[in-house]
Design a protein around this motif. Structure first.
Motif, short mmCIF file in Angstrom:
data_model
loop_
_atom_site.label_atom_id
_atom_site.label_comp_id
_atom_site.label_asym_id
_atom_site.label_seq_id
_atom_site.Cartn_x
_atom_site.Cartn_y
_atom_site.Cartn_z
N ALA A 189 -7.08 -3.94 1.30
CA ALA A 189 -7.54 -5.09 0.52
C ALA A 189 -7.04 -5.01 -0.92
O ALA A 189 -6.58 -6.00 -1.49
CB ALA A 189 -9.07 -5.15 0.54
N ALA A 190 -7.11 -3.83 -1.50
CA ALA A 190 -6.64 -3.66 -2.87
C ALA A 190 -5.13 -3.83 -2.93
O ALA A 190 -4.58 -4.42 -3.87
CB ALA A 190 -7.04 -2.29 -3.39
N ALA A 191 -4.45 -3.34 -1.91
CA ALA A 191 -2.99 -3.44 -1.87
C ALA A 191 -2.53 -4.89 -1.80
O ALA A 191 -1.45 -5.24 -2.26
CB ALA A 191 -2.44 -2.65 -0.69
N ALA A 192 -3.37 -5.76 -1.23
CA ALA A 192 -3.02 -7.18 -1.15
C ALA A 192 -2.75 -7.73 -2.55
O ALA A 192 -1.86 -8.57 -2.75
CB ALA A 192 -4.14 -7.97 -0.47
N ALA A 193 -3.50 -7.25 -3.54
CA ALA A 193 -3.29 -7.71 -4.92
C ALA A 193 -1.89 -7.33 -5.40
O ALA A 193 -1.23 -8.10 -6.10
CB ALA A 193 -4.34 -7.11 -5.85
N PHE A 194 -1.45 -6.15 -5.01
CA PHE A 194 -0.12 -5.70 -5.43
C PHE A 194 0.97 -6.49 -4.71
O PHE A 194 1.99 -6.84 -5.31
CB PHE A 194 0.02 -4.19 -5.22
CG PHE A 194 -0.82 -3.41 -6.19
CD1 PHE A 194 -0.31 -3.01 -7.41
CD2 PHE A 194 -2.14 -3.12 -5.90
CE1 PHE A 194 -1.10 -2.33 -8.34
CE2 PHE A 194 -2.94 -2.44 -6.82
CZ PHE A 194 -2.42 -2.04 -8.04
N ALA A 195 0.74 -6.76 -3.43
CA ALA A 195 1.70 -7.59 -2.70
C ALA A 195 1.79 -8.96 -3.37
O ALA A 195 2.88 -9.53 -3.51
CB ALA A 195 1.27 -7.72 -1.24
N GLY A 196 0.65 -9.46 -3.82
CA GLY A 196 0.63 -10.74 -4.54
C GLY A 196 1.39 -10.65 -5.85
O GLY A 196 2.14 -11.56 -6.21
N LEU A 197 1.20 -9.54 -6.54
CA LEU A 197 1.93 -9.32 -7.79
C LEU A 197 3.44 -9.36 -7.57
O LEU A 197 4.18 -10.04 -8.28
CB LEU A 197 1.53 -7.95 -8.38
CG LEU A 197 2.38 -7.44 -9.54
CD1 LEU A 197 1.98 -8.16 -10.84
CD2 LEU A 197 2.24 -5.93 -9.73
N PHE A 198 3.90 -8.63 -6.53
CA PHE A 198 5.34 -8.61 -6.23
C PHE A 198 5.85 -10.03 -6.01
O PHE A 198 6.90 -10.43 -6.51
CB PHE A 198 5.64 -7.77 -4.98
CG PHE A 198 5.19 -6.32 -5.08
CD1 PHE A 198 4.87 -5.75 -6.30
CD2 PHE A 198 5.10 -5.53 -3.94
CE1 PHE A 198 4.45 -4.43 -6.40
CE2 PHE A 198 4.69 -4.21 -4.02
CZ PHE A 198 4.36 -3.66 -5.24
N MET A 245 0.84 -1.20 0.00
CA MET A 245 0.00 0.00 0.00
C MET A 245 0.88 1.25 0.00
O MET A 245 0.65 2.20 -0.74
CB MET A 245 -0.86 -0.06 1.27
CG MET A 245 -1.83 1.04 1.45
SD MET A 245 -2.84 0.64 2.91
CE MET A 245 -3.57 2.25 3.20
N HIS A 246 1.92 1.17 0.81
CA HIS A 246 2.88 2.26 0.89
C HIS A 246 3.61 2.45 -0.44
O HIS A 246 3.74 3.55 -0.95
CB HIS A 246 3.91 1.93 1.97
CG HIS A 246 3.91 2.93 3.06
ND1 HIS A 246 4.56 2.71 4.25
CD2 HIS A 246 3.37 4.15 3.15
CE1 HIS A 246 4.40 3.76 5.02
NE2 HIS A 246 3.68 4.64 4.37
N VAL A 247 4.11 1.34 -0.97
CA VAL A 247 4.88 1.39 -2.22
C VAL A 247 4.02 1.98 -3.34
O VAL A 247 4.44 2.85 -4.10
CB VAL A 247 5.38 -0.03 -2.61
CG1 VAL A 247 5.93 -0.05 -4.03
CG2 VAL A 247 6.44 -0.50 -1.62
N LEU A 248 2.78 1.52 -3.42
CA LEU A 248 1.87 1.97 -4.47
C LEU A 248 1.62 3.48 -4.39
O LEU A 248 1.61 4.18 -5.39
CB LEU A 248 0.56 1.20 -4.34
CG LEU A 248 -0.46 1.34 -5.45
CD1 LEU A 248 0.10 0.82 -6.76
CD2 LEU A 248 -1.74 0.57 -5.08
N ALA A 249 1.44 3.94 -3.16
CA ALA A 249 1.19 5.37 -2.99
C ALA A 249 2.43 6.18 -3.33
O ALA A 249 2.36 7.20 -4.02
CB ALA A 249 0.74 5.64 -1.55
N LYS A 250 3.57 5.69 -2.87
CA LYS A 250 4.79 6.48 -3.04
C LYS A 250 5.40 6.38 -4.43
O LYS A 250 6.08 7.28 -4.87
CB LYS A 250 5.81 6.09 -1.97
CG LYS A 250 5.33 6.57 -0.62
CD LYS A 250 6.28 6.25 0.49
CE LYS A 250 5.86 6.98 1.76
NZ LYS A 250 6.68 6.63 2.89
N MET A 251 5.16 5.25 -5.09
CA MET A 251 5.74 5.07 -6.43
C MET A 251 4.79 5.49 -7.53
O MET A 251 5.22 5.89 -8.61
CB MET A 251 6.13 3.61 -6.66
CG MET A 251 7.09 3.03 -5.66
SD MET A 251 8.72 3.76 -5.73
CE MET A 251 9.44 2.87 -7.10
N GLU A 252 3.48 5.34 -7.30
CA GLU A 252 2.54 5.58 -8.40
C GLU A 252 1.49 6.64 -8.10
O GLU A 252 0.61 6.91 -8.92
CB GLU A 252 1.84 4.27 -8.81
CG GLU A 252 2.77 3.18 -9.31
CD GLU A 252 3.41 3.49 -10.66
OE1 GLU A 252 3.05 4.50 -11.28
OE2 GLU A 252 4.29 2.72 -11.08
#
Ligand SMILES: *Cc1c(COP(=O)(O)O)cnc(C)c1O
Ligand SMILES: [Zn+2]
Length: 551
Positions: A357-366, A343-350
């Motif tokens: 819950a949405a950030a869980a998808a990104f953690a899964g992607l990583f 969640m942090h990475v997504l906010a700070k990078m993009e």
């Protein structure tokens, strides 16, 4: 539009009516809408050219006979955004974010609510019941208010109170259940049964699955605009579709959308599905990894991400498992911490603030990229299912804000007051870091990652000689050094630094893409503080290393 409801168990066809929820022949609750795909394949593409970009542009593929435009809040056709920085960081340039935060109530549940409420309104239904971990009830509430319908919203007591208040704000009755989400669903179902009220049945609700499938249609239309048509079809499919799941309704709907498009010849294949769950409540992931055909429920979910807390997925798992296997996809789970970090990475990078819950998808992607399951050349769409409101406590850690008091001074001393306020903004000197790296993009990436995690004064050099000059002049607190560079390589820079008493003790992290020979490792040993492979920057190791060296 003409469509029928087909039973997934016995194949019996029946007409659609929102309150008839079982197959008249076998009693199954698992049924699905079917349209005249042959006709639509011929007639719809031309109509689409002239249609506005919202969910209702696919109206012939939705189970609403006469879409009532006065109910719409502008749902659907959320942007598909290329994640340039994440892509660079992960070495996977074709990552796209389907930004479902941009729906009317900031989650992808707006699709479900808008289509369902439209169908209920059409059928003359005025009252309904839904169990929710927050977002469904928020969205249903908004659309129910437009449709003049009453919603009974059953939520678990773990739903953040801001979400509960949002539900109430739209005029719905909130019923707070102290218990698990599965128990909450049981209470709601019993309440609805006793009063003969319409009940939202999650993935077994025809309108919900149909609404969610529009995500697939949009992704293919949008991806075609960006990357051009598919190899053998007018529209393009991504290689992967990644989404955080709870009950699995969203992912089931999206899969149906791709299936329909394939049937109509609009796309040539269906993406590999990657449903992601929270580790503390991952019945589908665990059952899939064990090779089970039926899901083992999780009785007491242990995750702080309440939105993903469906412990008993029932038959949703069997269907989703089939889709994951037939597309060579993968189920994956992530810890709450991994989701919060993402969640942090997504906010700070993009620049995208997503809910956990949405950030869980990104953690899964990583995770899937690191494991090599998702390949660097793959085109990936990640569903950013919802917005954070507000940023969860505890995620930001300490010192995320700074209190500044403007001294109350006489008018004449205004300027002095300003200076004083400014020194309060940044009272300490920021640690100074020099990045020596010949590839501009890599330099920028390291800068970005550092800046996303703290305050540093960052200086950059494009080759070894320039780097050595800057280091000797600025005497930084830390050097991040590449090895293979023009003018002067990293090995020589290190030798020069260590040979000069002024720079001998400045810590150095070597970040290199090069496989080192034992001889090269010997040359570095004792002279540097850490050796990192480029591309490993996402690992916490890198930042931990930086922080500990700056202490
Ligand atoms: C509902 C929800 C999910 C889970 O979706 P399912 O379709 O129930 O699997 C994920 N993220 C957000 C933000 C949600 O609101
Ligand atoms: Zn049947």
């Amino acid at each position: 539009m003409s469509f029928i409801i087909k039973c997934l168990d016995c194949g019996h066809n029946a007409p659609y009516y929102p309150t008839s929820i079982t197959c008249p022949k076998c009693g199954s609750q698992w049924r699905e809408a079917e349209y005249d795909y042959e006709l639509l394949a011929r007639t719809l593409p031309e109509k689409l050219l002239k249609r506005p970009h919202d969910l209702w542009r696919y109206r012939e593929l939705l189970p609403v006979r006469n879409p009532n435009t006065s109910l719409s809040l502008g749902e659907g056709y959320t942007p598909l955004i290329r994640a340039v920085n994440l892509g660079m960081m992960l070495g996977c340039p074709n990552i796209f974010i389907k930004d479902e935060r941009q729906g009317p109530t900031a989650s992808f549940k707006d699709r479900q609510a808008s289509v369902t409420i439209a169908a209920l309104k059409e059928a003359g239904i005025t009252e309904m019941v839904a169990a929710s971990t927050g977002n469904v009830a928020i969205s249903y509430s908004a659309y129910a208010s437009r449709a003049g319908m009453k919603l009974w919203a059953f939520v678990t007591s773990l739903v953040p109170s801001v979400k509960m208040r949002e539900i109430a704000l739209y005029g719905s009755q909130v019923i707070k259940i102290t218990g698990s989400y599965d128990q909450c669903k049981q209470v709601a179902a019993e309440f609805a049964r006793q009063r003969s009220l319409y009940l939202d049945m999650g993935a077994r609700t025809i309108t919900s699955i149909e609404a969610m499938k529009t995500i697939a249609y949009e992704i293919s239309e949008q991806l075609t605009d960006i990357l051009g048509p598919g190899d053998t079809s007018p529209w393009r499919t991504p290689d992967w579709y990644v989404q955080a799941i709870s009950g699995g309704m969203g992912a089931l709907g999206v899969h149906k959308g791709f299936r329909e498009m394939q049937q109509m010849g609009w796309v040539d294949r269906i993406p590999a599905m990657a449903p992601i769950q929270a580790e503390g409540c991952a019945p589908m992931v665990n059952s899939w990894k064990k090779g089970l055909e039926k899901a083992e429920p999780v009785i007491s979910p242990k995750t702080r991400i309440e939105t993903l807390a469906t412990g008993d997925p029932g038959r949703s798992y069997e269907f989703l498992r089939g889709h994951v296997n037939s597309t060579n996809g993968a189920f994956e789970s992530v810890t709450d911490e991994e989701a919060f970090r993402a969640m942090h990475v997504l906010a700070k990078m993009e620049g995208i603030s997503a809910e956990p819950a949405a950030a869980a998808a990104f953690a899964g992607l990583f995770k899937l990229i690191r494991a090599g399951v998702i390949k660097p050349s793959d085109t990936v769409v990640v569903n950013c299912t919802g917005h954070t409101m507000p940023a969860e406590q505890g995620i930001l850690g300490e010192n995320w804000s700074r209190d500044v008091k403007f001294p109350s001074l006489a008018q004449a001393a205004q300027e002095e007051g300003l200076l004083s306020a400014l020194t309060q903004v940044a009272p300490e000197r920021f640690p100074k870091i020099v990045i020596v790296e010949d590839i501009l993009e890599a330099r920028r990436l390291i800068r970005r990652i550092l800046q996303s995690q703290g305050n540093f004064t960052i200086l950059e050099a494009g080759n070894g000689r320039e780097g050595l000059d800057i280091i000797q002049r600025e005497l930084p607190d830390l050097v991040i050094l590449d090895l293979m560079m023009p003018e002067m390589d990293g090995f020589t820079v290190i030798e020069e630094l260590r040979g000069n008493p002024q720079t001998a003790t400045i810590p150095v992290i070597v970040a290199t893409a090069k496989e080192l020979t034992p001889d090269e490792k010997n040359r570095l040993s004792g002279h540097i503080q850490a050796l990192l492979q480029k591309g490993d920057f996402l690992n916490d190791e890198f930042l931990e290393e930086v922080k500990s060296l700056l202490k």
